[in-house]
Design a protein around this motif. Sequence first.
Motif, short mmCIF file in Angstrom:
data_model
loop_
_atom_site.label_atom_id
_atom_site.label_comp_id
_atom_site.label_asym_id
_atom_site.label_seq_id
_atom_site.Cartn_x
_atom_site.Cartn_y
_atom_site.Cartn_z
N ARG A 83 -5.43 0.33 -6.59
CA ARG A 83 -6.04 -0.17 -5.36
C ARG A 83 -7.48 0.31 -5.19
O ARG A 83 -7.78 1.14 -4.34
CB ARG A 83 -5.21 0.26 -4.14
CG ARG A 83 -3.96 -0.52 -3.97
CD ARG A 83 -3.27 -0.24 -2.64
NE ARG A 83 -2.64 1.08 -2.59
CZ ARG A 83 -3.09 2.12 -1.89
NH1 ARG A 83 -4.16 2.01 -1.15
NH2 ARG A 83 -2.46 3.27 -1.92
N ARG A 88 0.86 -1.19 0.00
CA ARG A 88 0.00 0.00 0.00
C ARG A 88 0.90 1.25 0.00
O ARG A 88 1.43 1.64 1.03
CB ARG A 88 -0.89 0.01 1.24
CG ARG A 88 -1.95 1.09 1.25
CD ARG A 88 -2.72 1.16 2.57
NE ARG A 88 -3.01 -0.13 3.16
CZ ARG A 88 -4.08 -0.89 2.86
NH1 ARG A 88 -4.96 -0.47 1.98
NH2 ARG A 88 -4.26 -2.04 3.46
N GLU A 131 -8.30 -4.27 -3.24
CA GLU A 131 -7.77 -4.44 -1.88
C GLU A 131 -8.43 -5.62 -1.17
O GLU A 131 -7.76 -6.39 -0.48
CB GLU A 131 -7.94 -3.15 -1.08
CG GLU A 131 -6.95 -2.10 -1.47
CD GLU A 131 -6.78 -1.04 -0.40
OE1 GLU A 131 -7.05 -1.31 0.79
OE2 GLU A 131 -6.35 0.07 -0.75
#
Length: 157
Positions: free
Chosen positions: A105, A97, A110
């Motif tokens: 993302r 991340r 995710e």
Amino acid sequence: MVRQIEVAGGTARAVREVSGELAAVYHVTRRVLALMEEQGSGGRIVYVSSLSAGLTRPGAIAHATAKAALDAFARHVAMEAGPGGTAVNVVAPGAVRTEGTAAMRTPEVEEALARRSVLGRMLEPEDVAAVIGSLVDGGFGAVTGAHIPVDAGHRVL
């Protein structure tokens, strides 16, 4: 067959990406090893690769090839630098991340990544930094030539 290996941005971009990554690593490594030799103390080198080196996905041929080449380069540097007291390793993170991964993302991505991890989450930059820190602080002095995946257990599932 040629159509199957086309890369996004064309062949010239792929060649630049692979050769650029390797040239940078080569030149920095030569300088670092020369400094270590001058100091006579050996040391630690940690390259950051990617799990992408061993994965296949559309549009990733240049990145995966560059990282696979980095992995091979690191093994050879470990062999050459080991007698001088230098440990050389590779840390290969999965999806982390970061700002660089923000565009890919989505909440769905995710969630899918978390489901594919035995830890049930994506990696944070601190996860990767902790492994690198452990390798360079001297506590793992006998570890050299290793390829260490940092993937929150993604490869287990």
